[in-house]
Design a protein around this motif. Structure first.
Motif, short mmCIF file in Angstrom:
data_model
loop_
_atom_site.label_atom_id
_atom_site.label_comp_id
_atom_site.label_asym_id
_atom_site.label_seq_id
_atom_site.Cartn_x
_atom_site.Cartn_y
_atom_site.Cartn_z
N ALA A 89 -19.46 5.50 -28.07
CA ALA A 89 -20.23 5.23 -29.27
C ALA A 89 -19.77 5.85 -30.44
O ALA A 89 -20.00 7.04 -30.78
N ALA A 133 -23.75 -3.54 -31.12
CA ALA A 133 -25.27 -3.39 -31.00
C ALA A 133 -25.75 -3.43 -32.62
O ALA A 133 -24.80 -3.17 -33.66
N SER A 233 -31.17 8.77 -26.40
CA SER A 233 -29.91 9.64 -26.40
C SER A 233 -30.32 10.84 -25.66
O SER A 233 -31.49 11.14 -25.76
N GLN A 234 -29.41 11.41 -25.36
CA GLN A 234 -29.56 12.78 -24.54
C GLN A 234 -30.81 13.05 -23.43
O GLN A 234 -31.65 13.67 -23.22
N GLY A 269 -25.86 4.40 -23.40
CA GLY A 269 -25.04 5.64 -23.54
C GLY A 269 -26.14 6.54 -23.13
O GLY A 269 -27.06 6.39 -22.03
N PRO A 305 -21.06 6.00 -24.09
CA PRO A 305 -21.58 7.27 -24.07
C PRO A 305 -20.93 7.65 -25.62
O PRO A 305 -19.81 7.27 -25.90
N ARG A 307 -22.45 11.05 -27.40
CA ARG A 307 -22.54 12.61 -27.43
C ARG A 307 -21.73 13.13 -25.99
O ARG A 307 -20.99 14.50 -26.38
N1 LLP Z 1 -25.17 2.81 -27.51
C1 LLP Z 1 -26.39 2.63 -28.38
C2 LLP Z 1 -26.67 1.24 -28.70
C3 LLP Z 1 -26.77 3.80 -29.26
O1 LLP Z 1 -27.79 3.39 -30.07
C4 LLP Z 1 -26.47 5.02 -29.09
C5 LLP Z 1 -27.00 5.99 -29.74
C6 LLP Z 1 -25.37 5.29 -28.30
C7 LLP Z 1 -24.97 4.13 -27.21
C8 LLP Z 1 -25.04 6.63 -27.86
O2 LLP Z 1 -25.80 7.62 -27.38
P1 LLP Z 1 -25.34 8.76 -26.91
O3 LLP Z 1 -24.56 8.79 -25.71
O4 LLP Z 1 -24.50 9.59 -27.97
O5 LLP Z 1 -26.52 9.75 -26.74
N2 LLP Z 1 -28.52 11.21 -34.18
C9 LLP Z 1 -29.07 11.62 -32.85
C10 LLP Z 1 -28.70 10.86 -31.89
C11 LLP Z 1 -28.93 9.35 -32.07
C12 LLP Z 1 -28.31 8.26 -31.15
C13 LLP Z 1 -28.68 7.01 -31.47
N3 LLP Z 1 -27.95 6.00 -30.82
C14 LLP Z 1 -28.70 12.92 -32.47
O6 LLP Z 1 -28.30 13.79 -33.22
O7 LLP Z 1 -29.33 13.54 -31.48
#
Ligand code: LLP
Length: 451
Positions: A89, A133, A233-234, A269, A305, A307
């Motif tokens: 991501a 997306a 997320s998280q 993710g 993923p 983060r």
């Molecule tokens: N796929 C999609 C469609 C998403 O919208 C996101 C994150 C991811 C994957 C990746 O998510 P991850 O694996 O990183 O959790 N700024 C916030 C997080 C926003 C996430 C938005 N979308 C923070 O600092 O916690």
């Protein structure tokens, strides 16, 4: 030098540092990766002392461990198996060197804007494993992604369908679509980063999804190749992932047309990390729970993923400017602020903060605050830190994800420099912004002259 370092772009190496390598590594409390560790009490990233990087490049400074990113990516790939497509991501950290590191490790990309696609292309990386997306895509973005022949469009809103079909017709070939479903599953995360509940703006509700499938399969310019579910997320537990798949399975059981041609399941993710105090998501357990069910249907897994791959691999270095006891609070003033790392202000995120070279003495409870003119400008509140003096360095840990990528120029502050480390080699992967860059797009409004 480790082999990984050789793949980096040319730049000044800190060769002399390797000479200082001593084998007295101690873990650093709160660090989610052994690549950030202590030697002789001081904090290092791989084989480079962080104090040297701060002296050389100034602060605030993001420092990333390339090895930590590679290790995490390898762990995700091992968990989901060779058949899975790992789409990093890009929003988590979209620096070119990070994208290149992910590509070198076998990842494709999850992008959510034409700008992120441009970054992948500008880095010279292939787009065959890009998924796109986004809740409100514009025509120019769809045209750019279709021209790049990406793996699939993650359709989130029915209004995209005629737009996609018209771009497909223009190109004379159908566009691959994964329908993003909103399964109404509570991911148990912060409200601002939850995306899979029915009152979130993301995905198509299960109630409306039947109609969306009919529209996709009814168009000669669209091809339904999969379903997509990103819950937020998280996340730290397996259960939301299994609950979402169960909802998708039930949806697909409703009509044979919903499964026809479907070859991919993008489980999103959201893989959570520890942030010093909690457990990271057990990614292998998610894979173990989902893979047999996907295999039974012949659905290829896609994961997105962000983060998990880069969060623990980065720290934000900041220098102590001074002390200010006021109103019963000990404010520790530092040179990084909410414009550099927004997460504490926006999500009440708790990043571990450690001294790079801690002094002995009893800890003090402080609020770590930056120079920005907002009461919400803090990096931590009520935090126990060892005694600190002006000039000391602090490291905000687990700042590799959504740190630099969310940085802004608020208060006309320049966005920080970023350094990537691989073994004993450290390179600047993004220079500190200059004041000239800050001002370069501005024009005066000259008084109109009467003609
Ligand atoms: N796929 C999609 C469609 C998403 O919208 C996101 C994150 C991811 C994957 C990746 O998510 P991850 O694996 O990183 O959790 N700024 C916030 C997080 C926003 C996430 C938005 N979308 C923070 O600092 O916690």
């Amino acid at each position: 030098m480790r082999p990984a370092a050789a793949a980096l772009a040319p730049g000044p190496a800190l060769g002399h540092i390797a000479a200082r390598m001593v084998d007295d590594r101690q873990p650093c409390d709160g660090a989610g990766t052994p690549e950030f560790h202590r030697r002789g009490g001081a904090l290092w990233c791989e084989d480079v002392p962080l104090a040297d990087l701060a002296a050389r490049h100034g602060t605030p400074l993001y420092v990333y461990s390339r090895t930590a990113m590679q290790t995490r990516l390898a762990a995700v790939r091992a968990a989901f198996g060779p058949d899975a497509i790992v789409c990093y991501a890009a929003k988590a950290n979209s620096a070119r060197a990070v994208l290149q590191t992910m590509h070198a490790g076998g990842a494709g990309f999850d992008v959510v804007s034409g700008g992120e696609l441009r970054r992948v292309q500008a880095a010279g990386l292939p787009t065959a494993q890009v998924v796109f997306a986004g809740v409100a895509k514009e025509r120019w973005e769809i045209e750019a992604a279709a021209a790049a022949d990406i793996l699939a469009f993650q359709v989130e809103s029915p209004h995209e369908l005629p737009l996609l079909a018209s771009v497909g017709a223009q190109l004379g070939r159908p566009l691959r679509v994964m329908l993003r479903l909103n399964p109404d599953v509570d991911a148990g995360t912060h409200a601002y980063i939850s995306t899979g509940k029915k009152d979130n703006k993301f995905g198509v509700s299960l109630a409306a999804a039947g109609e969306a499938v009919a529209a996709i399969v009814g168009s000669p310019w669209l091809r339904l190749v999969g379903y997509h579910v990103h819950l937020g997320s998280q996340l730290r537990s397996v259960e939301p992932y299994t609950a979402a798949l169960a909802k998708v399975e039930a949806f697909v059981a409703g009509d044979p047309a919903r499964a026809r041609g479907v070859s991919h399941y993008d489980l999103g993710g959201g893989f959570g990390i520890g942030y010093g105090s909690g457990e990271a998501l057990d990614v292998a357990a998610v894979a173990a729970a989902l893979l047999p069910r996907l295999r039974a249907r012949g659905w290829r897994p896609v994961v997105e993923p962000g983060r998990f791959l880069v969060g623990d691999a980065g720290v934000l270095l900041t220098r102590v400017l001074g002390d200010k006891p006021q109103g019963g609070t000990e404010f520790l003033l530092v040179d990084a602020a909410m414009n550099d790392l927004l997460r504490p202000a926006l999500y009440q995120a708790e990043h571990p903060i450690v001294a790079v070279a801690p002094h002995a003495g009893p800890p003090r409870t402080v609020d770590v605050v930056g120079p920005v003119c907002e009461t919400g400008d803090f990096l931590a509140r009520r935090r126990d830190l060892p005694p600190c003096a002006p000039g000391d360095l602090l490291a905000v840990l687990a700042a590799g994800a959504y740190g630099a990528s969310m940085a802004s120029n608020y208060n006309s502050r320049r966005r920080p420099a970023e350094v990537m480390v691989a073994g004993g080699v450290a390179r600047v992967i993004r220079r500190r912004e200059t004041f000239e860059q800050l001002l370069q797009n501005e024009e005066s409004f000259d008084e109109p002259t009467a003609s």
